[in-house]
Enzyme design. Structure first.
Site, PDB file in Angstrom:
ATOM      1  N   TYR A  70       1.047  -1.245   0.003  1.00  0.00           N
ATOM      2  CA  TYR A  70       0.004   0.011  -0.220  1.00  0.00           C
ATOM      3  C   TYR A  70       0.771   1.471  -0.002  1.00  0.00           C
ATOM      4  CZ  TYR A  70      -3.261   3.658   1.398  1.00  0.00           C
ATOM      5  OH  TYR A  70      -4.010   4.653   1.319  1.00  0.00           O
ATOM      6  N   ASP A  71       1.950   1.102   0.929  1.00  0.00           N
ATOM      7  CA  ASP A  71       2.806   2.345   1.041  1.00  0.00           C
ATOM      8  C   ASP A  71       3.478   2.776  -0.477  1.00  0.00           C
ATOM      9  OD1 ASP A  71       2.240   2.759   3.641  1.00  0.00           O
ATOM     10  OD2 ASP A  71       3.968   1.904   4.502  1.00  0.00           O
ATOM     11  N   ILE A 116     -30.036  14.949  22.408  1.00  0.00           N
ATOM     12  CA  ILE A 116     -30.998  13.944  22.638  1.00  0.00           C
ATOM     13  C   ILE A 116     -31.394  13.862  24.133  1.00  0.00           C
ATOM     14  CG2 ILE A 116     -31.593  11.460  22.298  1.00  0.00           C
ATOM     15  CD1 ILE A 116     -29.502  11.103  20.276  1.00  0.00           C
ATOM     16  N   GLU A 151     -28.447   1.368  19.408  1.00  0.00           N
ATOM     17  CA  GLU A 151     -27.053   1.483  19.106  1.00  0.00           C
ATOM     18  C   GLU A 151     -26.422   2.081  19.900  1.00  0.00           C
ATOM     19  OE1 GLU A 151     -26.539   4.623  15.873  1.00  0.00           O
ATOM     20  OE2 GLU A 151     -28.666   4.748  16.137  1.00  0.00           O
ATOM     21  N   LYS A 153     -24.193   4.584  22.052  1.00  0.00           N
ATOM     22  CA  LYS A 153     -23.873   6.141  22.196  1.00  0.00           C
ATOM     23  C   LYS A 153     -22.506   6.398  22.358  1.00  0.00           C
ATOM     24  CE  LYS A 153     -25.492  10.486  24.686  1.00  0.00           C
ATOM     25  NZ  LYS A 153     -24.049  10.881  24.724  1.00  0.00           N
ATOM     26  N   ARG A 174     -20.573  20.156  15.414  1.00  0.00           N
ATOM     27  CA  ARG A 174     -22.109  20.200  15.816  1.00  0.00           C
ATOM     28  C   ARG A 174     -22.308  21.521  16.166  1.00  0.00           C
ATOM     29  NH1 ARG A 174     -25.213  20.498  20.448  1.00  0.00           N
ATOM     30  NH2 ARG A 174     -27.304  20.039  20.166  1.00  0.00           N
ATOM     31  N   LYS A 360     -28.383   6.086  29.473  1.00  0.00           N
ATOM     32  CA  LYS A 360     -27.028   6.451  29.697  1.00  0.00           C
ATOM     33  C   LYS A 360     -26.447   5.227  30.745  1.00  0.00           C
ATOM     34  CE  LYS A 360     -24.791  10.300  29.097  1.00  0.00           C
ATOM     35  NZ  LYS A 360     -24.272  11.539  29.182  1.00  0.00           N
ATOM     36  N   CYS A 473      14.381  25.733  29.999  1.00  0.00           N
ATOM     37  CA  CYS A 473      13.712  24.775  30.614  1.00  0.00           C
ATOM     38  C   CYS A 473      13.786  23.488  30.059  1.00  0.00           C
ATOM     39  CB  CYS A 473      12.228  25.089  31.099  1.00  0.00           C
ATOM     40  SG  CYS A 473      11.539  23.865  32.080  1.00  0.00           S
TER      41      CYS A 473
END
Length: 723
Positions: A70-71, A116, A151, A153, A174, A360, A473
């Site tokens: 693939y590479d 939801i 399904e 969450k 979102r 939940k 540092c």
């Protein structure tokens, strides 16, 4: 019964017609021997084959070729595109990351991304079921026909993916549910997100998905961070969210993100240019999952359809029992009405749909005693306190340490050594302390006033604390070197995190200036270095001994000084010594530099450690060149007095556009204000800047109008490529 993703006869590449699908050859002829037509034909075959291999590997988890093959295919495609200028918008090579962004623009979703309603007890779930059946009956539908899709969450970051005529065109977070951040280039780097859909999708498709970091990949990535002295992510969700908001897509490409698609936001079958008969939108949510399979969109195999709420509760209990065996973080399950007509009848509130509910899981907590506090120093200089605990079992895992986040969190909790505290396992990985259960020690832990690594003073920045040691540092040296080598700084190839770590462990580099003492012999003595790679890195370093002043400043890692501010400083002061001697008043004369940034710059240059590092760089011949005063064509002031803001995608990067107008006397700022003369809006412009321009009465130019404006001032557009 759990439904696994179904297979599809539709493929990106037919092995009977494409030689790079099954047992592909990798002994390619030299690129220079190919004609342009032959190169274009081979590139098309490679793109199709690589898409097929990406789907087989990242979606079906069933690769048909070894990684090294693939590479080789990927490298060949990249070589062809580079040599013959064949890169396309949706080429697999674009996944490795594009140009860094100045900011995340805001875009409007095609459909609202609502939250939801949720609860952790079964009674609330049963009440949800009763509301659904009443609502369905009131709409004249059969309540006994209600079925639920169940399904997991996912505990990640919700995004919208938009495809037009089967091609990936946009992704957005979102946000507030109506608008979100444009993360198109960041999401493009996720290998399981197809650039082109399989099969025959609708003309426009918007789907909702959850971006996450697999738990095994998260653990491995955090281990690398800690080995490099960086602060680990608290949990996979924070890792996914923080990564997706990175402005540099190449950084996102290096991090192991994945995605599950789980809902349709928009399905428009008309107006597309695709041939063939596009399928109608499925009548049920379960059938939408089947469509995801046909289109090549990755979704979970833990989907179930049940006929009553008791079966849905049983499903939740099974996922709860299996949560530790899943390779992704979940915090519950989602129950949604299967029939789309019933969903439309139930409708939504302003905040959430009435047809879905999140059941939940209970949080994982325990109580124990704080036995000590350790303060860690990250590569950015940030100090993070960690509570050392009397070991306690939390959700089946023995926990002996928990993050306290920052000194402000310590003060808010009022926590001290000896207190009895509650531990919460956030994201199933790094625990934290949400509260003190019993105060057993007087007062609050005294946060150190000096860095525990270098002894430099500690400064507070809001809730956070930072070591002021800067380039002096040891805990920050790795970060300083990597920052110096970044593309938007000195752009040194071959000096990534692993190489820096190797040089540091070998004792060859204890400070930034030590880079310029390296020899080919030093490098070839290390594992994995050959003569060529060593000579290449030394050549890269030598090429940065006379860097542009703005690149030098950007590479120093001055707080609040990125590439744009570095360029403004270089243009204003002209040479390094003038900047080093500038007081805060002089710094504030630079466009877009206010009191806080001026103070940050002055503080950085006033620290003895940073001054010493700059002096040592100059002693080793690394001395930035003064800035050119402007174009040689007499147009240095052609745009004087004008202030531009850029948004969206132009024919050149926004950074190049800013440099171009500044070189002709204009100012380029990052935000619209009453002082802005023009907002230049390319493709997919940010909503917030357009709104600010409207509010301030600032004219908005598309790129063509912008080019006309520059032409009126005898300034060319787009800028000519440098020789």
């Amino acid at each position: 019964m759990t439904n696994a993703p179904s297979g599809s006869s539709t493929r990106y590449a037919d092995p009977d017609e494409n030689p790079y699908v099954e047992a592909p050859p990798t002994d390619f002829a030299p690129v220079a021997e190919l004609s342009p037509d032959a190169a274009a034909e081979q590139a098309d075959l490679l793109r199709a084959a690589i898409r097929e291999h990406d789907y087989r590997y990242y979606v079906e988890a069933d690769p048909i070729i070894p990684d090294e093959t693939y590479d080789a295919l990927f490298a060949r495609l990249r070589d062809l595109e580079d040599a013959f200028d064949l890169s396309t918008e949706h080429s697999p090579t674009r996944r490795v990351g594009g140009e860094p962004l100045d900011e995340l623009d805001t875009v409007e979703h095609l459909a609202p991304m609502r939250s939801i309603d949720n609860a952790t007890d079964a009674d609330a779930v049963c009440e949800f079921d009763e509301r659904v059946r009443r609502g369905v009956a009131d709409a004249g539908l059969d309540p006994d026909a209600v079925a639920y899709v169940c399904e997991p969450k996912f505990d990640g970051l919700s995004v919208e993916l938009v495809y037009e005529d089967g091609a990936y065109v946009r992704a957005a977070t979102r946000g507030d549910g109506i608008e979100g951040d444009d993360v198109t280039e960041q999401v493009r780097t996720i290998r399981s997100v197809p650039e082109r859909l399989r099969g025959d999708p609708p003309a426009r498709l918007a789907v909702r998905g959850e971006v996450y970091m697999p738990r095994d990949a998260f653990a491995a990535y955090n281990e690398k961070l800690m080995e490099r002295g960086e602060e680990p992510f608290a949990n996979p969700r924070n890792a996914a969210a923080g990564t997706l908001r990175q402005l540099d897509p190449s950084v996102v490409a290096e991090r192991p993100l994945d995605i599950f698609v789980f809902d349709v936001l928009a399905w428009e079958a008309d107006g597309g240019e695709r041939g063939g008969a596009q399928m109608d939108r499925p009548a049920t949510h379960r059938e939408e999952f089947d469509a995801f399979d046909r289109f090549g969109l990755r979704r979970t195999d833990r989907v179930d359809v049940v006929d009553d709420i008791e079966a849905a509760i049983d499903y939740r209990d099974r996922i709860l029992a299996d949560r530790d065996d899943l390779n992704y973080a979940v915090d519950g399950v989602v129950l949604s009405v299967n029939d789309r007509a019933a969903r439309e009848a139930l409708g939504s509130t302003s905040r959430a749909p009435r047809w879905a509910f999140a059941y939940k899981f209970p949080p994982r907590t325990a109580t124990t005693t704080v036995e000590g506090v350790t303060v860690q120093v990250g590569r950015t200089g940030r100090l993070t306190p960690v509570a050392e605990l009397d070991p306690v079992e939390v959700g089946g895992v023995t926990v002996s340490r928990a993050t306290l986040h920052n000194p402000a969190e310590i003060e808010a909790l009022g926590i001290n050594v000896g207190d009895h505290v509650r531990i919460y396992r956030a994201g199933d990985v790094i625990p934290y302390v949400p509260e003190v259960v019993e105060k057993r020690a007087e007062g609050t832990y005294d946060f150190p006033e000096t860095c525990p690594v270098c002894g430099a003073p500690v400064e507070r920045d809001g809730p956070l604390a930072f070591c002021t040691g800067g380039l002096g540092c040891p805990a920050q040296i790795d970060r300083a070197i990597e920052h110096w080598a970044r593309r938007d700084a000195l752009d040194i190839d071959g000096l990534g995190p692993e190489r820096v770590e190797q040089l540091r462990e070998a004792g060859l580099v204890e400070s930034l200036p030590d880079l310029y003492d390296l020899t080919v012999g030093d490098l070839t003595d290390l594992e994995g270095w050959g003569e060529t790679s060593a000579e290449n890195l030394i050549a890269e370093l030598d090429a940065t001994r006379d860097p542009p002043l703005d690149a030098f400043l950007a590479g120093l890692g001055i707080p609040d000084v990125g590439a744009t501010t570095a360029r403004a400083l270089a243009t204003h002061f002209g040479d390094l010594d003038a900047l080093l001697d500038a007081d805060e008043d002089a710094l504030r004369e630079v466009d877009d530099i206010g009191p806080e940034v001026a103070d940050s710059i002055r503080t950085f240059f006033d620290r003895e450690e940073n001054r010493a590092a700059i002096a040592e760089l100059r002693e080793r011949g690394v001395d930035p060149e003064p800035v050119d005063t402007g174009p040689d064509d007499g147009q240095a002031d052609a745009l004087a007095g004008l202030t531009f803001v850029f948004t969206g995608s132009l024919s050149v990067t926004r950074s190049e556009a800013q440099v171009h107008v500044e070189a002709h006397g204009a100012s380029a700022t990052s935000s619209v204000s009453g002082n802005t003369d023009y907002l230049v809006a390319g493709e997919n412009p940010g909503h917030s800047k357009r709104a600010d321009a409207d509010a301030e009465g600032v004219p908005v130019l598309d790129e063509a109008a912008f080019a006309d404006l520059l032409a009126d001032h005898d300034v060319e557009w787009p800028p000519a490529d440098p020789e």
